[in-house]
Write an enzyme that holds these catalytic residues in place. Structure first.
Site, PDB file in Angstrom:
ATOM      1  N   HIS A 325       0.736  -1.668   0.177  1.00 42.86           N
ATOM      2  CA  HIS A 325       0.088   0.070   0.378  1.00 42.86           C
ATOM      3  C   HIS A 325       0.498   1.259   0.332  1.00 42.86           C
ATOM      4  O   HIS A 325       2.183   1.378   0.723  1.00 42.86           O
ATOM      5  CB  HIS A 325      -1.129  -0.583   1.098  1.00 42.86           C
ATOM      6  CG  HIS A 325      -2.175  -0.748   1.300  1.00 42.86           C
ATOM      7  ND1 HIS A 325      -1.786  -1.662   2.670  1.00 42.86           N
ATOM      8  CD2 HIS A 325      -2.903  -1.515   0.242  1.00 42.86           C
ATOM      9  CE1 HIS A 325      -2.893  -3.212   1.893  1.00 42.86           C
ATOM     10  NE2 HIS A 325      -3.854  -2.928   0.524  1.00 42.86           N
ATOM     11  N   TYR A 478       4.267  -1.290   3.777  1.00 46.58           N
ATOM     12  CA  TYR A 478       5.318  -2.294   4.999  1.00 46.58           C
ATOM     13  C   TYR A 478       4.413  -4.049   4.930  1.00 46.58           C
ATOM     14  O   TYR A 478       4.457  -4.358   5.951  1.00 46.58           O
ATOM     15  CB  TYR A 478       5.984  -2.134   6.489  1.00 46.58           C
ATOM     16  CG  TYR A 478       6.716  -1.197   5.885  1.00 46.58           C
ATOM     17  CD1 TYR A 478       8.227  -1.036   5.333  1.00 46.58           C
ATOM     18  CD2 TYR A 478       6.746  -0.149   6.994  1.00 46.58           C
ATOM     19  CE1 TYR A 478       8.942   0.004   5.200  1.00 46.58           C
ATOM     20  CE2 TYR A 478       7.906   0.819   6.776  1.00 46.58           C
ATOM     21  CZ  TYR A 478       8.147   1.031   6.116  1.00 46.58           C
ATOM     22  OH  TYR A 478       9.110   2.448   5.258  1.00 46.58           O
ATOM     23  N   HIS A 479       3.809  -3.826   3.938  1.00 47.45           N
ATOM     24  CA  HIS A 479       3.076  -4.252   3.591  1.00 47.45           C
ATOM     25  C   HIS A 479       2.362  -5.325   2.397  1.00 47.45           C
ATOM     26  O   HIS A 479       1.977  -5.224   1.367  1.00 47.45           O
ATOM     27  CB  HIS A 479       0.797  -4.419   3.688  1.00 47.45           C
ATOM     28  CG  HIS A 479       0.781  -3.530   4.939  1.00 47.45           C
ATOM     29  ND1 HIS A 479      -0.384  -2.086   4.739  1.00 47.45           N
ATOM     30  CD2 HIS A 479       1.020  -3.165   6.237  1.00 47.45           C
ATOM     31  CE1 HIS A 479      -0.293  -1.895   6.051  1.00 47.45           C
ATOM     32  NE2 HIS A 479       0.409  -2.110   6.426  1.00 47.45           N
ATOM     33  N   HIS A 480       3.225  -6.694   2.695  1.00 47.37           N
ATOM     34  CA  HIS A 480       4.204  -7.581   2.040  1.00 47.37           C
ATOM     35  C   HIS A 480       2.430  -8.478   0.883  1.00 47.37           C
ATOM     36  O   HIS A 480       2.207  -8.972   1.954  1.00 47.37           O
ATOM     37  CB  HIS A 480       5.442  -8.185   2.104  1.00 47.37           C
ATOM     38  CG  HIS A 480       5.844  -7.062   2.449  1.00 47.37           C
ATOM     39  ND1 HIS A 480       6.878  -8.074   3.727  1.00 47.37           N
ATOM     40  CD2 HIS A 480       5.649  -6.094   3.313  1.00 47.37           C
ATOM     41  CE1 HIS A 480       7.497  -6.889   4.093  1.00 47.37           C
ATOM     42  NE2 HIS A 480       7.691  -5.553   3.657  1.00 47.37           N
TER      43      HIS A 480
END
Lengths: 542, 182
Positions: A325, A478-480
């Site tokens: 995101h 940091y949303h993989h």
């Protein structure tokens, strides 16, 4: 020890005394974050012999205040808070956009939920049918209604404090497990400007106790939620990992899986390193729950003559479609106190613009900050002054900030991927993950639109705008996501809607890596939801 | 503004939820602890206390009172960690060694002006803190910032700036909802 333990005193716990494999394991779970923890606990509850292999160490709960001090003191970088190891966690970033992988991930029992913010929204109905509803991306092989009961269960598992005041949220069947946190003082300032502009604010679902829940205390306001909650009021996956152990699961820490031994149709064993040497864990079933970067990396590292491009990779898509995101933000100064930095979490958002998404503009949500501007204690530790001069500086620089954030969806792109960098190896000699992150025009165009709304709001509030994060300098949340995508066609996806890999009959993936698209909602509630679903499917087989 | 036992205890902080352990905290308990006996053999706790108190009188704003008890209470918690206690001891010894060389007296015995000058001459004002760094960086870490952390993560330190629940202090769920005092 009584008192505030110093920052240097925190160190990984001793962990398992015996890291040898478990005999007759039914299921081997790889990764002790929220997905792995939930799967392990449910399977152990159902009487299965479960072993969890975790690459990082265990952490001692009593060290959390010392880790908090690391978060506050300038001598420590963010990865130091949870004992990040630059050699173990080495990575590359060859994409058009630099990816600071280690800024917000934790290797250890609990995973990155030890560090996370703790925001837990359900994806919207259209997020599951992006191609159909918005004309871009792909549809998931699942609909919102398929996941709805799992979402409710996941909210109970994590312990979510939320309100039913969000008119834009997807339909739900029952109240949240806890009452929402009340709005902040600065939310009230924004509310007047939002009223003027016709923007609706509402509460934020938090995986954070607004009252005692699940033997954990209510939030006490330490203000350092991200990267560490010393009270344990913020959910982290140690909750489920410890429950799994209490139900008979074995958790082996400091046991990074090196490769998966396999035949053409099934995994035979996970080969893992330990401080005492290498072991081989056999099991009837395997659940990979290592997140959106390490999951594809492990599959790629497990190449063989049958799977020359990586295990479970007949589609060639393992590692492809890496998504995050995008952050968009703006802030400034008011000529009145705004009461920031009392708590480290958000209490208000607006999802008003989310479902207006189409091919041109991505879904996004607006966030109203409670911690914009400097924290006085952090500021005090990094100046050239002290005494009265320092106090005067703190008084002049703290107190009048306001800020707005937003998360924006990026579409899956084949040229945004996680691959192996064969020119660089980690502490075990394995090629490191290369996060080759590319972002498309739709996301960048949307960030511009978000900035326009943010500017309008701040101007309505009478703020002097002092900072902006726009399309030129956006960064990840940091949303993989996306690197072992879910679908029904084995040529276009890695796992099916049952979360099992198309290629291997005994391998499931519980991770945001299976998301075909990302929406713009923080992913962990959906990760937990899919972990619960995956568990049901594993239980049908083992 | 007076630093109170509440601030000292808040600076001590490792109290679980809601400060339930606060009531039981008493100076006699600290002095009687086994850890205190053990560390006395290896570090000069009195000199550390004396030196940091003398430094606090420089780095804390003048309107703060009650420093002695506050610093003493904070240090009790810090000295229980042997690694930290040893590093504090070494840093304080270095401070005194340099003060003797430059001013002919131990740091704690210098006038307030002398202590201020010394800390600037050693470079602790412009240094970035580093527990493993140069003398200036270690003095910044173990003396100056140790004290500033204790103060500005406490309710009274926060209130000086306008924030009753500063980062690092478990000040509850009320203050973030409240407006400024009229």
């Amino acid at each position: 020890m009584s008192g505030r333990p110093p920052a240097e005193s925190a160190s990984p716990a001793d962990g398992a005394a015996d890291r040898s494999p478990v005999e007759d394991a039914d299921v081997c779970v790889i990764g002790a974050g929220p997905a792995g923890g939930i799967v392990a606990e449910r399977l152990a509850q159902a009487g299965r012999e479960v072993v969890v292999l975790e690459a990082g160490p265990r952490f001692d709960f009593d060290d959390r205040l010392a880790r908090q001090e690391r978060a506050i003191r300038p001598a420590y970088d963010r990865p130091d808070v949870w004992d990040g190891d630059p050699e173990r966690d080495a990575h590359s970033a060859s994409g058009e956009w630099f990816y600071p992988l280690n800024h917000a991930r934790v290797k250890g029992v609990g995973g990155s939920t030890l560090h996370w913010q703790g925001m837990v929204m359900r994806l919207h109905e259209d997020d599951f049918r992006s191609e159909t509803a918005r004309g871009v991306g792909v549809d998931w092989p699942l609909e919102y209604d398929d996941l709805r009961p799992y979402y409710a269960e996941a909210e109970r598992e994590l312990g979510v404090a939320g309100g039913e005041d969000n008119p834009f949220a997807p339909p739900r069947e029952e109240p949240f497990p806890m009452e929402a946190f009340p709005p902040s003082y600065s939310d009230g300032l924004f509310a007047e400007a939002c009223d003027e502009l016709g923007i609706e604010m509402h509460s934020v679902p938090n995986a954070r106790n607004s009252e005692p829940y699940d033997d954990r205390s209510a939030c006490v306001g330490y203000g350092t939620c991200q990267p560490v909650c010393p009270s344990g009021a913020k959910y982290d996956a140690t909750v489920h990992v410890e429950r799994a152990e209490s139900k008979g699961a074995t958790v082996i820490d400091r046991a990074p899986v090196q490769r998966l031994e396999h035949g053409p149709d099934a995994i035979d064993a996970a080969v893992y390193a330990t401080p005492d040497g290498e072991y081989r864990q056999a099991a009837d079933a395997f659940v990979i729950a290592c997140g959106g970067v390490e999951t594809p990396r492990l599959l790629l590292l497990s190449e063989s003559s049958h799977y020359p491009d990586g295990l479970a990779n007949s589609s060639g898509l393992v590692g492809r479609y890496f998504m995050d995101h995008l952050f968009a933000g703006m802030g400034g100064l008011l000529d009145e106190p705004t009461r920031q930095n009392h708590v480290g979490f958000l209490t208000s958002e607006s999802h008003q613009f989310y479902d207006g998404a189409d091919a041109e503009f991505a879904p996004f949500k607006l966030e109203f900050f409670n911690y914009d501007g400097p924290s006085p204690v952090e500021m005090a530790l990094s100046g050239d002054d002290w005494g009265d001069d320092l106090l005067e500086r703190l008084r002049s620089e703290y107190g009048n900030h306001v800020g707005l954030g937003a998360l924006v969806e990026q579409l899956p792109r084949e040229d945004s991927y996680v691959a192996l960098d064969y020119d660089r190896t980690d502490d075990r000699g394995n090629p490191v993950p290369d996060v080759h992150w590319n972002v498309g025009d739709r996301a960048l165009r949307t960030i511009e639109r978000v900035n326009e709304i943010q500017r309008e709001l701040l101007e309505e509030l009478g703020a002097e705008i002092t900072w902006q994060v726009g399309p030129e300098d956006t960064g990840p949340a940091y949303h993989h996501m996306g690197t072992t995508r879910m679908g029904t066609d084995p040529t276009e996806s890695v796992v099916g809607p049952d979360l099992r890999t198309h290629d291997l009959e005994n391998c499931w993936i519980a991770s945001s890596s299976v998301f075909p698209t990302g929406g713009a909602m923080n992913p962990t509630l959906t990760i937990a939801t899919l972990a619960l679903k995956a568990t049901d499917h594993v239980l049908e087989s083992v | 503004m007076e630093l109170t036992r509440r601030d000292a205890v808040a600076a001590l902080a490792a109290l679980g939820v809601g400060g339930a352990a606060v009531a039981g905290l008493d100076r006699s308990d600290w002095g009687a602890s086994g850890d205190a006996d053990a560390r006395a053999e290896t570090v000069d706790a009195d000199r550390i206390r004396e030196t940091l108190l003398a430094a606090a009188e420089v780095v804390y704003p003048r309107e703060v009172t009650g420093i002695e008890e506050f610093v003493g209470a904070f240090l009790e918690g810090r000295l229980e960690d042997p690694t930290h206690a040893t590093a504090l001891d070494e840093t304080v010894a270095k401070v005194d060694e340099l003060a003797e060389a430059w001013y002919g007296a131990r740091f704690a015995t210098l006038s307030a002006g002398g202590r201020e000058s010394f800390l600037r001459e050693v470079g602790a004002d412009t240094a970035d803190e580093d527990p493993d760094g140069t003398t200036a960086e270690r003095v910044r870490y173990y003396v100056v910032n140790e004290l500033l952390l204790a103060l500005y993560a406490s309710p009274t330190g926060g209130e000086l700036v306008g924030i009753e629940n500063p980062q690092g202090h478990p000040g509850g769920m009320d203050t973030y909802q409240r407006g400024p005092e009229p």
